[in-house]
Write a protein that holds these residues in place. Structure first.
Motif, PDB file in Angstrom:
ATOM      1  N   ASN A   1       0.826  -1.208   0.000  1.00 10.24           N
ATOM      2  CA  ASN A   1       0.000   0.000   0.000  1.00 10.24           C
ATOM      3  C   ASN A   1       0.859   1.256   0.000  1.00 10.24           C
ATOM      4  OD1 ASN A   1      -1.319   2.138   2.208  1.00 10.24           O
ATOM      5  ND2 ASN A   1      -2.728   1.477   0.593  1.00 10.24           N
ATOM      6  N   ASN A   2       1.896   1.284   0.833  1.00  9.12           N
ATOM      7  CA  ASN A   2       2.782   2.454   0.893  1.00  9.12           C
ATOM      8  C   ASN A   2       3.577   2.624  -0.402  1.00  9.12           C
ATOM      9  OD1 ASN A   2       3.164   3.874   3.809  1.00  9.12           O
ATOM     10  ND2 ASN A   2       2.434   1.779   4.042  1.00  9.12           N
ATOM     11  N   LEU A   3       4.009   1.528  -0.988  1.00  8.97           N
ATOM     12  CA  LEU A   3       4.742   1.612  -2.254  1.00  8.97           C
ATOM     13  C   LEU A   3       3.845   2.145  -3.370  1.00  8.97           C
ATOM     14  CD1 LEU A   3       6.815  -1.710  -2.179  1.00  8.97           C
ATOM     15  CD2 LEU A   3       7.641   0.632  -1.812  1.00  8.97           C
ATOM     16  N   ALA A   4       2.577   1.788  -3.332  1.00 13.59           N
ATOM     17  CA  ALA A   4       1.634   2.290  -4.333  1.00 13.59           C
ATOM     18  C   ALA A   4       1.439   3.802  -4.183  1.00 13.59           C
ATOM     19  CB  ALA A   4       0.297   1.568  -4.212  1.00 13.59           C
ATOM     20  N   VAL A   5       1.389   4.269  -2.939  1.00 17.33           N
ATOM     21  CA  VAL A   5       1.246   5.707  -2.701  1.00 17.33           C
ATOM     22  C   VAL A   5       2.511   6.450  -3.135  1.00 17.33           C
ATOM     23  CG1 VAL A   5       0.811   7.480  -0.962  1.00 17.33           C
ATOM     24  CG2 VAL A   5      -0.358   5.279  -0.801  1.00 17.33           C
ATOM     25  N   ILE A   6       3.674   5.839  -2.897  1.00 22.55           N
ATOM     26  CA  ILE A   6       4.930   6.426  -3.370  1.00 22.55           C
ATOM     27  C   ILE A   6       4.913   6.564  -4.892  1.00 22.55           C
ATOM     28  CG2 ILE A   6       7.385   5.917  -3.738  1.00 22.55           C
ATOM     29  CD1 ILE A   6       7.572   4.919  -0.933  1.00 22.55           C
ATOM     30  N   ALA A   7       4.442   5.542  -5.563  1.00 22.88           N
ATOM     31  CA  ALA A   7       4.379   5.575  -7.023  1.00 22.88           C
ATOM     32  C   ALA A   7       3.486   6.713  -7.508  1.00 22.88           C
ATOM     33  CB  ALA A   7       3.875   4.235  -7.553  1.00 22.88           C
ATOM     34  N   LEU A   8       2.364   6.943  -6.818  1.00 20.09           N
ATOM     35  CA  LEU A   8       1.467   8.040  -7.199  1.00 20.09           C
ATOM     36  C   LEU A   8       2.148   9.393  -7.011  1.00 20.09           C
ATOM     37  CD1 LEU A   8      -1.933   6.805  -5.661  1.00 20.09           C
ATOM     38  CD2 LEU A   8      -1.320   6.940  -8.093  1.00 20.09           C
ATOM     39  N   ALA A   9       2.846   9.559  -5.886  1.00 19.87           N
ATOM     40  CA  ALA A   9       3.523  10.825  -5.612  1.00 19.87           C
ATOM     41  C   ALA A   9       4.660  11.063  -6.610  1.00 19.87           C
ATOM     42  CB  ALA A   9       4.051  10.831  -4.187  1.00 19.87           C
ATOM     43  N   LYS A  10       5.421   9.998  -6.908  1.00 15.60           N
ATOM     44  CA  LYS A  10       6.508  10.120  -7.885  1.00 15.60           C
ATOM     45  C   LYS A  10       5.959  10.439  -9.264  1.00 15.60           C
ATOM     46  CE  LYS A  10       9.705   7.006  -7.973  1.00 15.60           C
ATOM     47  NZ  LYS A  10      10.362   5.678  -7.940  1.00 15.60           N
ATOM     48  N   ASN A  11       4.815   9.869  -9.613  1.00 10.00           N
ATOM     49  CA  ASN A  11       4.206  10.138 -10.911  1.00 10.00           C
ATOM     50  C   ASN A  11       3.814  11.613 -11.029  1.00 10.00           C
ATOM     51  OD1 ASN A  11       2.997   9.176 -13.491  1.00 10.00           O
ATOM     52  ND2 ASN A  11       1.094   9.801 -12.498  1.00 10.00           N
ATOM     53  N   TYR A  12       3.301  12.181  -9.924  1.00  8.83           N
ATOM     54  CA  TYR A  12       2.980  13.613  -9.931  1.00  8.83           C
ATOM     55  C   TYR A  12       4.241  14.447 -10.168  1.00  8.83           C
ATOM     56  CZ  TYR A  12       2.371  18.265  -7.989  1.00  8.83           C
ATOM     57  OH  TYR A  12       2.402  19.622  -7.813  1.00  8.83           O
ATOM     58  N   TYR A  13       5.307  14.126  -9.435  1.00 11.09           N
ATOM     59  CA  TYR A  13       6.565  14.862  -9.570  1.00 11.09           C
ATOM     60  C   TYR A  13       7.124  14.732 -10.987  1.00 11.09           C
ATOM     61  CZ  TYR A  13      11.504  16.047  -8.946  1.00 11.09           C
ATOM     62  OH  TYR A  13      12.753  16.598  -9.095  1.00 11.09           O
ATOM     63  N   GLN A  14       7.073  13.524 -11.531  1.00 10.30           N
ATOM     64  CA  GLN A  14       7.615  13.279 -12.860  1.00 10.30           C
ATOM     65  C   GLN A  14       6.865  14.075 -13.916  1.00 10.30           C
ATOM     66  OE1 GLN A  14       7.609   9.163 -13.994  1.00 10.30           O
ATOM     67  NE2 GLN A  14       8.769   9.514 -15.875  1.00 10.30           N
ATOM     68  N   LYS A  15       5.552  14.118 -13.835  1.00 14.60           N
ATOM     69  CA  LYS A  15       4.765  14.871 -14.812  1.00 14.60           C
ATOM     70  C   LYS A  15       5.062  16.363 -14.728  1.00 14.60           C
ATOM     71  CE  LYS A  15       0.803  11.767 -15.428  1.00 14.60           C
ATOM     72  NZ  LYS A  15      -0.670  11.604 -15.272  1.00 14.60           N
ATOM     73  N   ALA A  16       5.214  16.845 -13.484  1.00 14.37           N
ATOM     74  CA  ALA A  16       5.523  18.266 -13.302  1.00 14.37           C
ATOM     75  C   ALA A  16       6.886  18.613 -13.892  1.00 14.37           C
ATOM     76  CB  ALA A  16       5.471  18.623 -11.821  1.00 14.37           C
ATOM     77  N   MET A  17       7.884  17.775 -13.646  1.00 10.68           N
ATOM     78  CA  MET A  17       9.227  18.037 -14.162  1.00 10.68           C
ATOM     79  C   MET A  17       9.299  17.849 -15.674  1.00 10.68           C
ATOM     80  SD  MET A  17      11.164  19.071 -11.695  1.00 10.68           S
ATOM     81  CE  MET A  17      12.880  18.743 -12.066  1.00 10.68           C
ATOM     82  N   GLU A  18       8.550  16.896 -16.212  1.00 13.30           N
ATOM     83  CA  GLU A  18       8.514  16.713 -17.662  1.00 13.30           C
ATOM     84  C   GLU A  18       7.948  17.951 -18.338  1.00 13.30           C
ATOM     85  OE1 GLU A  18       9.518  14.363 -19.762  1.00 13.30           O
ATOM     86  OE2 GLU A  18      10.429  13.134 -18.187  1.00 13.30           O
ATOM     87  N   GLY A  19       6.967  18.571 -17.692  1.00 14.91           N
ATOM     88  CA  GLY A  19       6.413  19.800 -18.244  1.00 14.91           C
ATOM     89  C   GLY A  19       7.384  20.957 -18.204  1.00 14.91           C
ATOM     90  N   LEU A  20       8.366  20.878 -17.297  1.00 10.57           N
ATOM     91  CA  LEU A  20       9.356  21.951 -17.176  1.00 10.57           C
ATOM     92  C   LEU A  20      10.568  21.725 -18.064  1.00 10.57           C
ATOM     93  CD1 LEU A  20      10.488  24.477 -15.682  1.00 10.57           C
ATOM     94  CD2 LEU A  20      11.404  22.888 -13.962  1.00 10.57           C
ATOM     95  N   CYS A  21      11.125  20.517 -18.027  1.00 10.46           N
ATOM     96  CA  CYS A  21      12.399  20.274 -18.732  1.00 10.46           C
ATOM     97  C   CYS A  21      12.440  18.891 -19.358  1.00 10.46           C
ATOM     98  CB  CYS A  21      13.574  20.454 -17.776  1.00 10.46           C
ATOM     99  SG  CYS A  21      13.498  19.393 -16.305  1.00 10.46           S
ATOM    100  N   GLY A  22      11.306  18.416 -19.836  1.00 11.12           N
ATOM    101  CA  GLY A  22      11.244  17.096 -20.451  1.00 11.12           C
ATOM    102  C   GLY A  22      11.946  17.044 -21.800  1.00 11.12           C
ATOM    103  N   GLY A  23      11.819  15.912 -22.458  1.00  9.98           N
ATOM    104  CA  GLY A  23      12.532  15.698 -23.713  1.00  9.98           C
ATOM    105  C   GLY A  23      12.161  16.663 -24.813  1.00  9.98           C
ATOM    106  N   ASP A  24      10.921  17.162 -24.825  1.00  4.80           N
ATOM    107  CA  ASP A  24      10.483  18.065 -25.884  1.00  4.80           C
ATOM    108  C   ASP A  24      10.626  19.533 -25.490  1.00  4.80           C
ATOM    109  OD1 ASP A  24       8.575  17.865 -23.922  1.00  4.80           O
ATOM    110  OD2 ASP A  24       6.868  18.082 -25.271  1.00  4.80           O
ATOM    111  N   LYS A  25      11.265  19.792 -24.352  1.00  6.15           N
ATOM    112  CA  LYS A  25      11.449  21.164 -23.882  1.00  6.15           C
ATOM    113  C   LYS A  25      12.858  21.639 -24.184  1.00  6.15           C
ATOM    114  CE  LYS A  25       7.338  21.182 -22.096  1.00  6.15           C
ATOM    115  NZ  LYS A  25       6.256  21.999 -22.665  1.00  6.15           N
ATOM    116  N   ALA A  26      12.982  22.960 -24.286  1.00  7.79           N
ATOM    117  CA  ALA A  26      14.295  23.552 -24.546  1.00  7.79           C
ATOM    118  C   ALA A  26      15.133  23.555 -23.264  1.00  7.79           C
ATOM    119  CB  ALA A  26      14.133  24.977 -25.071  1.00  7.79           C
TER     120      ALA A  26
END
Length: 200
Positions: A6-31
């Motif tokens: 259960n805790n690992l699943a919650v970690i995955a959700l939190a990491k997914n939020y962080y990853q999406k936010a960072m991808e929007g800032l400096c992801g592969g398609d960003k300058a």
């Protein structure tokens, strides 16, 4: 085991939020983005991810939950290092900027050292030779950091110093050209005007 999952699943959700936010800032398609801005937004996104972890209902004892929260923070910091390295790889000018600055210093110091030796001031050339050694060591350290990806913060410090060196050289060149343009050119004849009764 259920609480762990259960805790690992919650970690995955939190990491997914962080990853999406960072991808929007400096992801592969960003300058390319300034590293300081990435670190600034990272702190905001990390805190938001931790809050999301805390706000989600979890199973298990408090000690187990805190252990997984610490794990989340460590994982996010590792993700930050990956984003910083990937972002730096987008900056072509950073690949030539620092070596250019170091080589410029090495060549300049070598020329000055040789000139002082010709003037019989070889004892002063020791100082410039020392600077040459420091620049060479800095260049080798920078190359090692870029090749291995270790100590990225030290690499950023070296890049910042190189930026200041090149900026100073550029400003000096522009100032020198501006002064030279303001002076009368020696090849141009001086133009004089003689007036006769108010007529030029």
């Amino acid at each position: 085991a259920t609480a762990e999952a259960n805790n690992l699943a919650v970690i995955a959700l939190a990491k997914n939020y962080y990853q999406k936010a960072m991808e929007g800032l400096c992801g592969g398609d960003k300058a390319y983005v300034q590293p300081s801005k990435i670190r600034e937004r990272h702190r905001v996104y990390r805190e938001a991810a931790v809050e999301k972890f805390r706000a989600t209902k979890k199973m298990g004892r408090q000690a187990l939950i805190m252990q997984h929260e610490d794990q989340l923070v460590r994982n996010i910091e590792e993700m930050l290092d990956s984003y910083l390295r990937f972002n730096q790889s987008k900056n072509f000018f950073s690949l030539v900027r620092t070596p250019s600055a170091m080589l410029l210093l090495i060549i300049s110091m070598h020329v000055i050292s040789g000139f002082l030796s010709l003037l019989g001031l070889g004892f002063l050339s020791v100082i410039f030779n020392f600077v040459i050694g420091i620049c060479s060591l800095t260049l080798m350290t920078w190359s090692y950091i870029k090749y291995t990806g270790q100590s990225p913060l030290l690499g950023e410090i070296i890049d910042t110093i190189s930026d200041k060196i090149l900026s100073g050289v550029s400003e000096s060149c522009v100032s020198a050209l501006a002064i030279a343009a303001a002076l009368p050119h020696p090849l141009l004849p001086a133009v004089t005007f003689r007036g006769t009764r108010g007529v030029w």
